[in-house]
Motif scaffolding. Structure first.
Motif, short mmCIF file in Angstrom:
data_model
loop_
_atom_site.label_atom_id
_atom_site.label_comp_id
_atom_site.label_asym_id
_atom_site.label_seq_id
_atom_site.Cartn_x
_atom_site.Cartn_y
_atom_site.Cartn_z
N PHE A 1 -0.28 6.10 15.00
CA PHE A 1 -1.03 6.85 14.00
C PHE A 1 -1.65 5.96 12.93
N GLY A 2 -1.42 4.67 13.02
CA GLY A 2 -1.96 3.75 12.03
C GLY A 2 -0.99 3.41 10.92
N GLN A 3 0.20 3.98 10.96
CA GLN A 3 1.21 3.64 9.97
C GLN A 3 1.76 2.25 10.30
N TYR A 4 2.20 1.54 9.29
CA TYR A 4 2.67 0.19 9.54
C TYR A 4 3.66 -0.26 8.47
N ALA A 5 4.33 -1.35 8.77
CA ALA A 5 5.21 -2.03 7.83
C ALA A 5 5.11 -3.52 8.16
N LEU A 6 5.01 -4.35 7.13
CA LEU A 6 4.96 -5.78 7.36
C LEU A 6 5.71 -6.51 6.26
N ARG A 7 6.17 -7.70 6.61
CA ARG A 7 6.87 -8.54 5.65
C ARG A 7 6.78 -9.97 6.15
N ARG B 1 1.76 4.57 5.16
CA ARG B 1 2.27 5.78 5.82
C ARG B 1 1.32 6.93 5.56
N LEU B 2 1.29 7.85 6.48
CA LEU B 2 0.42 9.01 6.34
C LEU B 2 1.07 10.05 5.44
N VAL B 3 0.29 10.55 4.49
CA VAL B 3 0.76 11.61 3.60
C VAL B 3 -0.27 12.74 3.62
N TYR C 1 -4.60 14.22 6.57
CA TYR C 1 -3.69 13.17 6.14
C TYR C 1 -4.48 11.97 5.66
N VAL C 2 -3.87 11.21 4.78
CA VAL C 2 -4.48 9.98 4.27
C VAL C 2 -3.41 8.89 4.30
N LEU C 3 -3.85 7.65 4.53
CA LEU C 3 -2.91 6.54 4.58
C LEU C 3 -2.61 6.07 3.16
N GLU C 4 -1.36 6.12 2.78
CA GLU C 4 -0.91 5.65 1.47
C GLU C 4 -0.26 4.29 1.67
N ILE C 5 -0.67 3.32 0.85
CA ILE C 5 -0.08 1.98 0.96
C ILE C 5 0.83 1.73 -0.22
N GLU C 6 1.85 0.96 0.02
CA GLU C 6 2.80 0.60 -1.02
C GLU C 6 3.32 -0.79 -0.69
N GLY C 7 3.33 -1.66 -1.65
CA GLY C 7 3.78 -3.00 -1.36
C GLY C 7 4.14 -3.80 -2.60
N ARG C 8 4.55 -5.03 -2.36
CA ARG C 8 4.87 -5.94 -3.45
C ARG C 8 4.80 -7.36 -2.91
N GLY D 1 -1.31 2.57 -3.43
CA GLY D 1 -2.63 3.19 -3.34
C GLY D 1 -2.58 4.40 -2.44
N GLY D 2 -3.21 5.46 -2.87
CA GLY D 2 -3.23 6.69 -2.08
C GLY D 2 -4.08 7.73 -2.75
N PRO D 3 -3.78 8.99 -2.50
CA PRO D 3 -4.59 10.08 -3.06
C PRO D 3 -4.66 10.05 -4.59
N GLY D 4 -3.64 9.52 -5.25
CA GLY D 4 -3.62 9.46 -6.71
C GLY D 4 -4.30 8.23 -7.29
N GLY D 5 -4.91 7.41 -6.44
CA GLY D 5 -5.58 6.20 -6.90
C GLY D 5 -4.78 4.95 -6.58
N PHE D 6 -5.21 3.85 -7.16
CA PHE D 6 -4.56 2.56 -6.93
C PHE D 6 -3.86 2.16 -8.21
N HIS D 7 -2.58 1.82 -8.12
CA HIS D 7 -1.78 1.45 -9.29
C HIS D 7 -1.10 0.12 -9.02
#
Length: 116
Positions: free
Chosen positions: A40-46, A60-62, A69-76, A93-99
């Motif tokens: 589905f295009g979801q992923y995890a990397l490190r 991940r899709l939310v 659905y939209v792909l939301e990214i989260e990382g550090r 980053g996702g539906p609420g913008g990029f933070h």
């Protein structure tokens, strides 16, 4: 949403751009690299470099407001700066913008005019 996609593409492009030879940027291979994708295009990397730079991200899709659905990214990422201090930056980053957040960043983090 289009702004988010364009901004994400620009960030990815900037990360992938080759550095000029005299830029002082060090290029070290990843000592450890893990990456998982699904259909589905979801992923995890490190990955971790020889300088102990650590990057992790997941997408991940939310559910979106239009019923899809939209792909939301989260990382550090974290690295040791030339001053010997550890710098940690987290982003989402996702539906609420990029933070983006980090103790070394000004608060609130300024938004470039092109992103508005």
């Amino acid at each position: 949403m289009k702004t988010f996609v364009v901004l994400s593409c620009l960030v990815a492009l900037a990360w992938c751009a080759p550095a000029p030879a005299d830029s002082g940027v060090r290029e070290l291979p990843a000592l450890r690299h893990e990456e998982v994708h699904d259909e589905f295009g979801q992923y995890a990397l490190r990955y971790i470099t020889a300088e102990n730079t650590v990057v992790s991200e997941r997408g991940r899709l939310v559910p979106s407001s239009n019923g899809g659905y939209v792909l939301e990214i989260e990382g550090r990422y974290q690295f040791v700066g030339d001053d010997g201090k550890m710098y940690v930056t987290a982003y989402k980053g996702g539906p609420g913008g990029f933070h983006v957040d980090g103790q070394h960043l000004p608060q609130p983090v300024p938004v470039p005019p092109v992103a508005l």
